[in-house]
Design an enzyme around this catalytic site. Structure first.
Site, short mmCIF file in Angstrom:
data_model
loop_
_atom_site.label_atom_id
_atom_site.label_comp_id
_atom_site.label_asym_id
_atom_site.label_seq_id
_atom_site.Cartn_x
_atom_site.Cartn_y
_atom_site.Cartn_z
N CYS A 21 35.51 30.91 46.82
CA CYS A 21 34.63 31.05 45.72
C CYS A 21 33.54 29.93 45.26
CB CYS A 21 35.65 29.96 44.67
SG CYS A 21 36.95 31.43 43.88
N CYS A 73 36.35 38.83 41.18
CA CYS A 73 36.27 39.84 42.00
C CYS A 73 37.65 40.63 43.32
CB CYS A 73 36.48 38.73 43.46
SG CYS A 73 34.57 37.32 43.04
N CYS A 79 41.23 39.06 44.18
CA CYS A 79 41.78 38.27 43.39
C CYS A 79 42.06 38.11 41.69
CB CYS A 79 40.72 37.26 43.75
SG CYS A 79 40.12 36.54 45.31
N CYS A 90 37.73 29.58 38.83
CA CYS A 90 37.25 29.44 39.83
C CYS A 90 36.26 28.31 40.57
CB CYS A 90 36.25 30.43 40.18
SG CYS A 90 35.14 29.95 38.56
FE1 SF4 Z 1 36.31 34.46 46.59
FE2 SF4 Z 1 38.47 35.48 45.05
FE3 SF4 Z 1 36.58 33.56 44.37
FE4 SF4 Z 1 35.94 36.27 44.66
S1 SF4 Z 1 37.69 34.74 43.22
S2 SF4 Z 1 34.79 34.53 45.32
S3 SF4 Z 1 37.26 36.91 46.33
S4 SF4 Z 1 38.69 33.46 46.45
#
Ligand code: SF4
Length: 235
Positions: A122, A204, A207, A230
């Site tokens: 993130c 995303c 996740c 995040c």
């Molecule tokens: Fe990475 Fe998941 Fe954060 Fe998206 S939500 S940036 S895939 S850790």
């Protein structure tokens, strides 16, 4: 103008006793106070986002919006962005990419970093791109609502954002999940189809999980990892 530096000296207050629960007054103040280049809405294009975009465009039809394009979003998310662009063509929507492609990130930190270190993932794919977007700005708008989670319960209309050294404006703090969906239906707004498939909050795809329609509105994000944000809204 309210800035990160003079925050304690000037801090306007807004009534929430009206139909938009203060959102209209906050947005009118925001776009009167900050020039077009000084304020940006960081949008996820989830349910709160399409409501906020609808409210913003009534006040500032060519407002600047940034979407943090991690390269890991669902196709349905890109579809709703296209629908918003068609409905409000004057809006300036930037899809901001991280400095590292997914291939470069895998080479530097290993594959599927989101599984091993979602905080770092993130940081690379969301926090740093937003920091770059906010550096030339004095204020940014966010769709946080107080009822979303305990970590968001203390959010105010105007917030001094130490993380990005900026003013974070949150017009929807008093809105409920029902308020959001009433507005979407009343205005026949486009929305992410995944909301109809049990995804209350959509980020995303690695996740985000479906949780059904009666869970809390942040359920399904980083399920089982202990992570709840995040990093955009934590100092
Ligand atoms: Fe990475 Fe998941 Fe954060 Fe998206 S939500 S940036 S895939 S850790």
């Amino acid at each position: 103008m309210v800035t990160y530096e003079n925050w304690r000296e000037i801090s306007p207050s807004f009534s929430s006793e009206n139909q938009s629960k203060g959102a209209h007054a906050v947005l009118e103040w925001a776009y009167r106070t900050y020039s077009a280049d000084e304020i940006i809405y960081a949008s996820s294009f989830g349910a709160e986002a399409v409501v906020l975009i609808d409210l913003i465009q009534e006040v500032k039809s060519d407002a600047q919006i940034v979407f943090l394009d991690t390269d890991l979003h669902f196709p349905e998310t890109y579809k709703v962005i296209e629908q918003i662009e068609e409905r409000y063509p004057a809006l300036q929507i930037e899809k901001r990419k991280p400095r590292l492609t997914l291939e470069q990130q895998a080479a530097a930190h290993g594959t599927a970093l989101w599984k091993r270190d979602p905080g770092l993932c993130c940081q690379i794919r969301k926090v740093e791109p937003l920091r770059e977007a906010l550096t030339p700005k004095n204020a940014w708008i966010s769709g946080l609502r107080r009822e979303q989670s305990p970590t968001r319960a203390g959010t105010n209309f105007l917030n001094r954002d130490d993380k990005f050294q900026n003013i974070k404006i949150c017009p929807l703090i008093h809105w409920t999940w029902e308020d959001v969906w009433n507005h979407i239906r009343t205005r026949a707004l486009p929305y992410n189809e995944l909301h109809d498939q049990g995804y209350p909050s959509i980020g995303c795809f690695p996740c985000t999980q479906a949780v059904g329609t009666d869970g809390d509105s942040r359920a399904g994000r980083w399920a089982g990892s202990g992570k709840t944000e995040c990093g955009l809204h934590t100092n």
